[in-house]
Design an enzyme around this catalytic site. Structure first.
Site, PDB file in Angstrom:
ATOM      1  N   LYS A 181      -2.495  -8.330  44.662  1.00 11.47           N
ATOM      2  CA  LYS A 181      -2.380  -9.368  45.409  1.00 11.47           C
ATOM      3  C   LYS A 181      -1.604 -10.601  44.636  1.00 11.47           C
ATOM      4  O   LYS A 181      -1.668 -11.487  44.395  1.00 11.47           O
ATOM      5  CB  LYS A 181      -3.678 -10.587  45.332  1.00 11.47           C
ATOM      6  CG  LYS A 181      -3.292 -11.622  46.597  1.00 11.47           C
ATOM      7  CD  LYS A 181      -4.315 -12.531  46.271  1.00 11.47           C
ATOM      8  CE  LYS A 181      -3.684 -13.955  45.642  1.00 11.47           C
ATOM      9  NZ  LYS A 181      -2.875 -15.003  45.957  1.00 11.47           N
TER      10      LYS A 181
ATOM     11  N   CYS B  31       4.476 -20.110  31.476  1.00 14.50           N
ATOM     12  CA  CYS B  31       3.657 -19.950  31.119  1.00 14.50           C
ATOM     13  C   CYS B  31       4.035 -20.414  29.223  1.00 14.50           C
ATOM     14  O   CYS B  31       3.429 -21.242  28.999  1.00 14.50           O
ATOM     15  CB  CYS B  31       2.794 -18.757  31.169  1.00 14.50           C
ATOM     16  SG  CYS B  31       3.031 -17.784  30.519  1.00 14.50           S
TER      17      CYS B  31
ATOM     18  N   GLU C 278       0.706 -28.997  30.994  1.00 13.59           N
ATOM     19  CA  GLU C 278       1.388 -28.426  31.351  1.00 13.59           C
ATOM     20  C   GLU C 278       2.110 -28.596  32.811  1.00 13.59           C
ATOM     21  O   GLU C 278       1.425 -29.215  33.244  1.00 13.59           O
ATOM     22  CB  GLU C 278       0.654 -26.406  31.360  1.00 13.59           C
ATOM     23  CG  GLU C 278       1.914 -25.312  32.217  1.00 13.59           C
ATOM     24  CD  GLU C 278       1.177 -24.164  32.051  1.00 13.59           C
ATOM     25  OE1 GLU C 278       0.279 -23.853  32.974  1.00 13.59           O
ATOM     26  OE2 GLU C 278       1.970 -23.202  31.440  1.00 13.59           O
TER      27      GLU C 278
ATOM     28  N   GLU D 116      -3.778 -14.826  31.736  1.00 16.38           N
ATOM     29  CA  GLU D 116      -3.618 -14.596  30.862  1.00 16.38           C
ATOM     30  C   GLU D 116      -2.420 -16.004  31.971  1.00 16.38           C
ATOM     31  O   GLU D 116      -2.292 -16.526  32.827  1.00 16.38           O
ATOM     32  CB  GLU D 116      -1.732 -14.153  30.717  1.00 16.38           C
ATOM     33  CG  GLU D 116      -1.184 -14.185  30.101  1.00 16.38           C
ATOM     34  CD  GLU D 116       0.078 -15.035  30.931  1.00 16.38           C
ATOM     35  OE1 GLU D 116      -0.011 -15.709  30.394  1.00 16.38           O
ATOM     36  OE2 GLU D 116       0.863 -14.295  31.579  1.00 16.38           O
TER      37      GLU D 116
HETATM   38  P1  NAI Z   1      -3.404 -21.032  40.425  1.00 16.95           P
HETATM   39  O1  NAI Z   1      -3.869 -20.077  39.712  1.00 16.95           O
HETATM   40  O2  NAI Z   1      -3.493 -21.248  41.743  1.00 16.95           O
HETATM   41  O3  NAI Z   1      -2.084 -19.091  41.147  1.00 16.95           O
HETATM   42  C1  NAI Z   1      -1.859 -18.261  40.855  1.00 16.95           C
HETATM   43  C2  NAI Z   1      -2.387 -16.818  41.419  1.00 16.95           C
HETATM   44  O4  NAI Z   1      -4.013 -16.874  41.542  1.00 16.95           O
HETATM   45  C3  NAI Z   1      -2.321 -16.435  42.694  1.00 16.95           C
HETATM   46  O5  NAI Z   1      -1.684 -15.539  43.457  1.00 16.95           O
HETATM   47  C4  NAI Z   1      -2.831 -17.355  44.156  1.00 16.95           C
HETATM   48  O6  NAI Z   1      -2.844 -17.094  44.733  1.00 16.95           O
HETATM   49  C5  NAI Z   1      -4.422 -17.611  42.906  1.00 16.95           C
HETATM   50  N1  NAI Z   1      -5.633 -17.883  43.131  1.00 16.95           N
HETATM   51  C6  NAI Z   1      -6.056 -19.440  43.482  1.00 16.95           C
HETATM   52  N2  NAI Z   1      -6.874 -19.771  43.668  1.00 16.95           N
HETATM   53  C7  NAI Z   1      -8.387 -18.461  43.145  1.00 16.95           C
HETATM   54  C8  NAI Z   1      -9.061 -17.949  43.358  1.00 16.95           C
HETATM   55  N3  NAI Z   1     -10.001 -19.020  43.506  1.00 16.95           N
HETATM   56  N4  NAI Z   1      -9.619 -16.612  43.026  1.00 16.95           N
HETATM   57  C9  NAI Z   1      -8.693 -15.472  42.691  1.00 16.95           C
HETATM   58  N5  NAI Z   1      -7.295 -16.150  42.542  1.00 16.95           N
HETATM   59  C10 NAI Z   1      -7.167 -17.695  43.338  1.00 16.95           C
HETATM   60  O7  NAI Z   1      -1.885 -21.561  40.304  1.00 16.95           O
HETATM   61  P2  NAI Z   1      -1.595 -22.491  41.517  1.00 16.95           P
HETATM   62  O8  NAI Z   1      -2.147 -23.241  42.030  1.00 16.95           O
HETATM   63  O9  NAI Z   1      -0.065 -21.967  41.548  1.00 16.95           O
HETATM   64  O10 NAI Z   1      -0.247 -23.587  40.149  1.00 16.95           O
HETATM   65  C11 NAI Z   1      -0.954 -24.627  39.389  1.00 16.95           C
HETATM   66  C12 NAI Z   1      -0.350 -24.372  37.953  1.00 16.95           C
HETATM   67  O11 NAI Z   1      -1.429 -23.273  37.294  1.00 16.95           O
HETATM   68  C13 NAI Z   1       1.045 -24.297  37.733  1.00 16.95           C
HETATM   69  O12 NAI Z   1       1.538 -25.895  38.058  1.00 16.95           O
HETATM   70  C14 NAI Z   1       0.796 -23.810  36.067  1.00 16.95           C
HETATM   71  O13 NAI Z   1       1.386 -24.878  35.316  1.00 16.95           O
HETATM   72  C15 NAI Z   1      -0.437 -23.353  35.957  1.00 16.95           C
HETATM   73  N6  NAI Z   1      -0.021 -22.030  35.997  1.00 16.95           N
HETATM   74  C16 NAI Z   1       0.531 -20.661  35.479  1.00 16.95           C
HETATM   75  C17 NAI Z   1       1.070 -20.005  35.263  1.00 16.95           C
HETATM   76  C18 NAI Z   1       0.753 -18.855  34.707  1.00 16.95           C
HETATM   77  O14 NAI Z   1       1.922 -17.699  33.975  1.00 16.95           O
HETATM   78  N7  NAI Z   1       0.016 -19.150  33.148  1.00 16.95           N
HETATM   79  C19 NAI Z   1       1.656 -19.063  36.752  1.00 16.95           C
HETATM   80  C20 NAI Z   1       1.074 -19.486  37.203  1.00 16.95           C
HETATM   81  C21 NAI Z   1       0.735 -21.279  37.292  1.00 16.95           C
END
Ligand code: NAI
Ligand code: MG
Length: 491
Positions: free
Chosen positions: A195, A303, A400, A269
């Site tokens: 996804k 990240c 972050e 991650e």
């Molecule tokens: P998120 O963690 O909500 O989204 C990442 C992925 O997880 C997306 O594909 C999303 O649809 C999915 N997702 C969301 N809720 C889920 C759930 N309950 N169960 C399974 N999958 C789920 O991150 P978001 O809201 O886009 O960003 C928020 C913050 O997270 C950012 O501001 C940043 O600080 C951090 N982040 C860190 C990342 C990294 O590479 N470590 C990548 C993206 C965000």
């Protein structure tokens, strides 16, 4: 002798040496009006869709499906069938052929993918062209090489595939994260339901065309789109053997809670708040380039971004002066312009988060610097930002931000640098700048971070394992270590 006539027409010498625009043409990529889910080698029609946009100007690009638990169930069933019907028992050398094919097709279609990645995600074309695409192809090449050598990678441990892997990826490196997840899974004989993030589904959907071209057996890779609800349905799905997640620490923790006791395998991650540490003997101009690359690369949506800069006190002033001067030369603007250094912020929500944290930095008493730059009116934009006079306790030093925002702190001794650098719930990456080799090793041993870069930053290679400590998650991607999460061992 007659006087030589002076030319009357003035030669047209430009007085202004700013870059002319150099837009990459988007004609190379065809975006459909509407996309369904790629399940069992076919496109399933979605019942509900949402619009995916271009963050540079909010232009609608396509309607994309919001997959329900039922849709996810179909994708998982297709993956299970493909797993049982031959993929898992195919000789590694045969699986490798598909991976090599995918890698080569990605190289051939690199420009098309780079344009789409920049359009849908907002990152500069320079980065998608020179980093995301070459690295994505390199991951497939790299794991293709392991597919028939698993017995040698893990001698006497009889590796076998785990089964069906559910993979959930974020929006900062959409195609590259897909490659990090899909390549090792397939090399090890697993099948996949992936996804992509809701804001950046398009390169994953275009990737389905690569799978078709490579004649990958139906159902080995299935792609469902949608927001967190779709992700949660994939995590909950009974018939998934392993979840691989990259994203926020908050969602990572929720997934871990959800999977506790189910026996499903998990790798996470998550976030980071990396320290980039500059000693007074470092080559300063080189360090400045590394600092800029560390935090402004991909608008700071990284990240492992070097978001906390620790400068040894004796060089604080010259370094900050050089850094601020360098910031004035960064070109912020259209992601599809080949001269752009800093592109658009990925989404309205992310822009809001950055603004909120930057406001907190100003309120708490840090000094803000932003170079003069004119931001486009439409779309999501944020100027490169440096905070000085930052205390360890400020939110901008703790949380972050995931944006082009750097917090500068100072230290006096190596011991103090280590203590401050490790004073974070995260532990994904760190950088050390010094001319002294022994100090690099001394620091690397003490920094609690999965990756420590020395005199460089944000450097990636498929052969090098990547992953975190503490709240940055667990499990490694890349390298031989990256095979382990996708294998069971008979011991
Ligand atoms: P998120 O963690 O909500 O989204 C990442 C992925 O997880 C997306 O594909 C999303 O649809 C999915 N997702 C969301 N809720 C889920 C759930 N309950 N169960 C399974 N999958 C789920 O991150 P978001 O809201 O886009 O960003 C928020 C913050 O997270 C950012 O501001 C940043 O600080 C951090 N982040 C860190 C990342 C990294 O590479 N470590 C990548 C993206 C965000
Ligand atoms: Mg979220």
């Amino acid at each position: 002798m007659a006087e030589i006539d002076k030319p009357t027409r003035e030669v047209d010498v430009p007085g202004d040496w700013t870059y002319a625009s150099a837009p990459e043409s988007r004609d190379i990529v065809h975006i459909r009006d509407r996309y369904g889910y790629y399940v069992g080698g076919e496109w399933l029609e979605p019942a509900e869709t949402y619009e995916t946009i271009a963050p540079r100007d909010e232009e609608p690009l396509a309607a994309v499906g919001q997959a329900t638990a039922e849709d996810v169930g179909r994708a998982v069933a297709a993956a299970r069938t493909a797993y049982a019907d031959g993929w898992s028992s195919l000789p590694g050398s045969e699986r490798a052929k598909y991976l090599f094919r995918i890698a080569r097709i990605l190289q051939e279609r690199a420009r098309e993918f780079a344009v789409l990645e920049s359009l849908n995600g907002g990152k500069p074309i320079k980065e998608s062209r020179d980093v995301d695409l070459p690295l994505a192809a390199a991951h497939f090449f790299y794991y293709a090489g392991w597919a028939d050598k698993l017995e040698y990678a893990f001698p006497n441990r009889r590796p076998r595939p785990v089964g069906v892997a559910g993979q959930i990826i974020p929006w900062n490196f959409p195609l590259l994260m897909l490659a990090w997840k899909v390549a090792p899974a397939l090399a090890c004989g697993n099948t996949v339901v992936l996804k992509p993030a809701e804001t950046t589904p398009l390169t994953a959907l275009l990737f389905c065309d690569v799978l078709r071209q490579a004649e990958l057996p139906d159902g080995v890779v299935n792609i469902v789109t949608g927001d967190g609800r779709t992700g949660a349905a994939l995590v909950e799905s009974e018939d998934v053997d392993k979840i691989a997640f990259t994203g926020s620490t908050e969602v990572g923790k929720a997934i871990q809670r959800q999977l506790a006791g189910t026996g499903k395998r998990l790798t996470l991650e998550l976030g980071g708040k990396a320290a980039n540490i500059v000693f007074d003997d470092a080559a300063l101009d080189q360090a400045v380039e590394g600092i800029v690359n560390g935090i402004y690369f991909n608008q700071g949506h990284v990240c492992c971004a070097g978001s906390r800069l620790f400068v040894q006190e004796s060089i604080y002033e010259p370094l900050v002066a050089k850094l601020e001067r360098r910031l004035t030369t960064l070109r912020v603007g259209d992601p599809l312009d080949k001269n752009t250094d800093v592109g658009a912020i990925n989404s309205a929500a992310q822009l809001e988060k950055i603004r909120e944290l930057v406001a907190s930095g100003e309120e708490e008493g840090a000094t803000i610097y932003q170079p003069p730059c004119v931001l486009p009116e439409k779309g999501y934009w944020f100027a490169p930002t440096v905070f000085t006079n930052v205390a360890q306790s400020y939110r901008i030093a703790q949380e972050e931000i995931f944006g082009p925002v750097l917090s500068v702190l100072t230290f006096r001794t190596p011991e103090e640098a280590v203590e401050k650098a490790n004073n974070t719930p995260y532990g994904l990456s760190a950088g050390v700048w010094t001319e002294k080799g022994s100090r690099i090793l001394w620091m690397a041993q003490r920094l609690r971070a999965g990756v420590v870069w020395a005199n460089t930053f944000n450097r990636f290679d498929p052969g090098s394992p990547f992953g975190g400590y503490k709240e940055s998650g667990f499990g490694r991607e890349g390298g031989r270590h990256g095979l382990e999460p996708y294998l069971e061992f008979e011991e």
